[in-house]
Scaffold this motif. Structure first.
Motif, PDB file in Angstrom:
ATOM      1  N   LYS A 339      -1.825  -3.076 -10.885  1.00 17.07           N
ATOM      2  CA  LYS A 339      -2.013  -1.832 -11.213  1.00 17.07           C
ATOM      3  C   LYS A 339      -2.796  -1.073 -10.359  1.00 17.07           C
ATOM      4  N   ASP A 340      -4.540  -2.239 -10.137  1.00 15.69           N
ATOM      5  CA  ASP A 340      -5.696  -1.176  -9.955  1.00 15.69           C
ATOM      6  C   ASP A 340      -5.229  -2.189  -7.999  1.00 15.69           C
ATOM      7  N   LYS A 341      -4.681  -2.282  -7.295  1.00 15.65           N
ATOM      8  CA  LYS A 341      -4.428  -2.881  -5.866  1.00 15.65           C
ATOM      9  C   LYS A 341      -3.528  -1.255  -5.718  1.00 15.65           C
ATOM     10  N   GLN A 342      -2.811  -1.283  -6.256  1.00 14.16           N
ATOM     11  CA  GLN A 342      -1.118  -0.100  -5.793  1.00 14.16           C
ATOM     12  C   GLN A 342      -1.241   0.977  -6.870  1.00 14.16           C
ATOM     13  N   PHE A 343      -1.521   1.761  -6.635  1.00 13.45           N
ATOM     14  CA  PHE A 343      -1.149   3.471  -7.257  1.00 13.45           C
ATOM     15  C   PHE A 343      -1.385   4.843  -6.790  1.00 13.45           C
ATOM     16  N   VAL A 344      -1.107   5.514  -7.354  1.00 15.45           N
ATOM     17  CA  VAL A 344      -0.554   6.592  -6.543  1.00 15.45           C
ATOM     18  C   VAL A 344      -1.844   7.866  -8.115  1.00 15.45           C
TER      19      VAL A 344
END
Length: 872
Positions: A339-344
């Motif tokens: 969740k910390d690698k890819q997020f909006v």
């Protein structure tokens, strides 16, 4: 020559040679072959076998570089066809062989059979039968093998095959070309179309020597986009392999050496050609990467025509599985949760040409740096005036354009963030300042990579890394390609045109400049602006594009909680909800395009006015969200009604600044009533004082005796206990007794203390004042200190509005002033006043016709027309 291949036969008597097995690695010539064993934990052993009892032509040989006088040796007739016959028949195939003779120099001669035993095809016999080799001279046919060779040769002669055909075989001699005069032109001439070739030698996993067909160019080909571990040449001439160099070389050899392939010539590097080798079974470049035998290289990956993303994906595959050269690999984001690698996230601010502040779904703020790009910067020595402070946004070429590109593209928008790496904090050095830890990521919006778009416009450059530095953008190749396009097209930083200069005047806090600028902004009405900085909920720094200046702007009509301030020697704490107000304003308007209406300025040179964002008034929004209160200065504004209704709604919610608000009981002494009929109830009063604006003070005749008794008691008390001079220190707003010019004592209120000897007081029972006007003089002459009749007509926040009549004649005092032309009529629309207002207006017309007093020069009110500018 090499270690023995895998053994495959049983030992017999001296006359029966041992049968051994192996795989054909390479055909050196029509009568020399290299056989290798099966690999077990590394490259297998190999040995050279020379075919017994036959001779084939020698292949061409290039002159040794160490011998200047030596010349290149050409092919002997039918040498190359013999080699090709064996290459096509044997390469990669399993064979068995016997060693018949071994010379003192270590050369081995023997027989080779295709297949697993000696029942297979005899290679020497096949060569002789095709006329591609001859029996050795002086050999006597004294055994079955030699007899068979003799028969084969006779058959070839009879059939006129190969060297027994007509002619001297000159057509079989290749015109080998070892060098290319213009490699770049040579590569371009093939238009990146596949060229047929034979791989003649493998130097290491990613560099081969290839024979290009049909023109017989012998060229060195480096695989585009990758590099395998190599063999380091030591001072003594020996070679030391890097880890996995031998394995990578064998991987390529076992698949490509002396195979028919196609090569796409893509570029050139010195005399070496960059290309991609295609085999019917696959692409060796991608296979080497996928197996962990190679890594991508930036300098040549850009020319890889089959898509650099495929190479990166293959390399990523090996990295994730830690194959071979990646056995100790640790991913740059290995310690981050998914969740910390890819997020909006929502973009709140553009800090620089390569950094933004985003708001996460959790409500937290995070600074994100765009991976692998460098913003515009000053090159060489700083030419700025040493006494002038550097303003990077305006003074560094293309910095403003880069910031504006990001601001217009991103501010307030949702973006996809993919973290590529975390750059750790670094201490300061003599040349480089200290950097805190930075999260570097690829930011996309609508499928567009923002960093790539920035680079393609020439508003940023791509960082070059060491080959082993894995902390880079996951779309690094696209960035390099975008930069190449920008350089080719001469865009932005790569342009040969004159560098754009931004002359932006900062007039914030400059009172003199602000005064000169104020009338212009006031006349402009609504002006476009960009919010550059938010100091507090109601204090901002604006950039006005049309005027190219920076101003400090204060929101009008509201009283916002003050934030914390650093004062000399201490830190003043902020008022409650000041931080919330600042955050609210930041989220709503920071770096947004807004409209402002400037009304005035303060003594510090700050402009005051109204700010609109997407049609909404920021002052009203702050009041609406209980983060500000309405200031009394808003009363004369057209937004006053909106502010009041917003404040009333906020009060009802009892949140934030109104959390402790208690609704005050409505005072019934000042009701505003709409009456259908005018109520005339006159009561006797005594007029004591009249002010400039025709406000007057009266005493109720009915309670007059009580006042006289009070005054008499007070004066008697003073007479018996006279005040001691200096015993009382007056303060503003206090009630006291004071002596009037008539020598008597009256009740009073302290209005102003100029000095201990000079005090301004207001006589509360009479409202005395010395100033007069013509109209007032007329009233004073007629009614001051006389008894009149008073009727309250309507109420207002200041004081009651009344009509006054003379006690004896019952004549209307106000009507008399209108008839004499001393005052103008204030028209009211209430139904109950229409009769009185009509009478007053008729009297005003009569005074106007007679040119009395105010009307002596005619109706001066007509000058308020638009053409005289009063409407503005």
């Amino acid at each position: 020559m090499a270690s023995s291949a895998q053994s495959g036969g049983s030992s017999g008597g001296p006359a029966v040679p041992t049968v051994q097995r192996g795989i054909i690695k390479m055909v050196l010539s029509g009568c020399a072959i290299i056989v290798r064993g099966q690999p077990r934990g590394g490259p297998p052993p190999e040995r050279q076998i020379n075919l017994s009892n036959i001779r084939a032509g020698n292949l061409a040989r290039r002159a040794a570089a160490t011998q200047p006088d030596a010349k290149d040796t050409p092919d002997e007739p039918w040498a190359f066809p013999a080699r090709e016959f064996l290459r096509k028949k044997l390469i990669g195939k399993e064979v068995c062989f016997t060693i018949e003779n071994k010379t003192p120099q270590g050369r081995e001669y023997g027989m080779i059979y295709l297949g697993k035993d000696t029942n297979g095809e005899n290679i020497a016999e096949s060569l002789v039968a095709e006329g591609l080799a001859t029996r050795r001279e002086g050999m006597r046919a004294n055994n079955p093998e030699q007899n068979r060779l003799s028969e084969c040769e006779e058959q070839a002669k009879a059939a006129k095959k190969g060297m027994w055909s007509e002619g001297n075989g000159s057509h079989t001699i290749r015109d080998l070309k070892y060098t290319i005069e213009n490699p770049r032109h040579f590569v371009d001439s093939h238009h990146q179309k596949p060229v047929n070739a034979i791989i003649e030698h493998v130097r290491d996993g990613s560099v081969v020597r290839a024979l290009l067909l049909p023109d017989y160019y012998l060229v060195t080909v480096m695989l585009s986009g990758i590099k395998c571990p190599t063999f380091r040449r030591e001072a003594d001439g020996s070679e030391t392999p890097e880890p996995f160099a031998a394995e990578a070389k064998f991987f390529t050899e076992s698949r490509l050496l002396q195979r028919d392939v196609q090569i796409i010539l893509e570029s050139c590097h010195n005399q070496n050609i960059l290309g991609t080798i295609l085999h019917p079974n696959g692409n060796i470049t991608e296979l080497l990467l996928k197996e962990g035998f190679a890594r991508c290289v930036d300098w040549s990956i850009a020319v890889y025509t089959r898509g650099a993303e495929k190479l990166r994906a293959a390399e990523r595959f090996a990295k994730e599985r830690r194959l071979r050269i990646w056995r100790d690999y640790v991913a740059p984001t290995a310690n981050l949760d998914q969740k910390d690698k890819q997020f909006v996230a929502k973009v709140m601010q553009v800090l620089n040409a390569d950094a933004i502040v985003v708001k996460l779904n959790s409500g937290d703020y995070k600074t994100i740096h765009l991976s692998s790009i460098r913003p515009p910067r000053l090159e060489g020595e700083n030419t700025q005036d040493k006494n002038k402070k550097l303003r990077p946004l305006y003074d560094i070429p293309y910095m403003f354009e880069a910031r504006e590109f990001l601001r217009k593209k991103l501010i307030g928008k949702k973006v996809n963030v993919t973290v590529d790496y975390i750059r750790p904090a670094s201490p300061a050095t003599e040349t480089v300042p200290a950097f805190s830890e930075r999260t570097c990521a690829t930011v996309t919006i609508g499928g567009i990579n923002i960093a790539e778009a920035l680079v393609s416009k020439g508003l940023a450059t791509v960082i070059r890394y060491r080959q082993d530095d894995d902390q880079r953008s996951s779309h690094y190749d696209e960035l390099l390609a975008a930069e190449a396009r920008a350089i080719k097209n001469g865009k932005g930083l790569h342009s040969k045109k004159e560098v754009p200069i931004h002359r932006v005047a900062d007039i914030s806090g400059d009172t003199q400049k602000a005064k000169q600028f104020l009338p212009f902004l006031q006349r402009a009405g609504r002006s476009e602006a960009v919010v550059e900085y938010v100091f507090s909920g109601s204090r901002l720094k604006l950039y006005l594009p049309k005027e190219t200046c920076l101003i400090t702007f204060l929101l009008a009509g509201i009283e916002c909680p003050r934030g914390a301030r650093n004062l000399p020697g201490l830190v003043q704490e902020g008022e409650p909800f000041s931080e919330e107000a600042t955050l609210f304003t930041k989220e709503l308007v920071l770096q947004r395009e807004v409209e402002v209406e400037v009304e005035s300025m303060d003594k510090a040179g700050n402009f005051i006015g109204w700010l609109h964002i997407d049609g909404a008034n920021l002052s009203v929004l702050l009041v609406e969200h209980a983060l500000s209160k309405v200031h009394f200065t808003a009363e004369r504004s057209s937004y006053y009604k909106s502010l009041l209704s917003a404040e009333e709604a906020a009060k009802q919610k009892k949140e934030k600044v109104w959390a402790h608000y208690e609704e005050q009981p409505v005072e019934e002494v000042m009701p505003v009533l709409e009456e259908k009929e005018r109520s005339a109830s006159y009561k006797p009063v005594f007029v004591t004082e009249i002010t400039d604006d025709l406000h007057f003070y009266v005493q109720d005749v009915e309670t007059g005796t009580q006042l006289e008794k009070l005054m008499e008691n007070m004066r008697n008390d003073i007479a018996s206990h006279p005040p001691v001079e200096g015993s009382y220190a007056p303060r503003r707003g206090e009630f006291c007794i004071a002596k009037f010019v008539d020598g008597e004592w009256y009740r009073a209120r302290v209005e102003k203390v100029e000095s201990p000897a000079k005090i301004h007081v207001f006589y509360i029972d009479y409202g005395n004042d010395d100033a007069r006007t013509d109209a007032v003089d007329s009233v004073v002459r007629d009614i001051q200190n006389t008894q009149c009749l008073l009727n309250v007509e309507h109420l207002s926040a200041g004081c009651p509005h009344v009509t006054l009549q003379f006690a004896d004649s019952k004549g209307d005092v106000g009507l008399g002033l209108v008839k004499e032309g001393l005052v103008m009529v204030e028209v009211r629309k209430e139904k109950q006043f229409q009769k009185v207002i009509t009478e007053y207006l008729n009297a005003q017309e009569s005074a106007k016709s007679a040119r009395l007093n105010l009307w002596r020069y005619g109706d001066f009110r007509a000058d308020d027309a638009d053409e005289f500018g009063y409407s503005r």
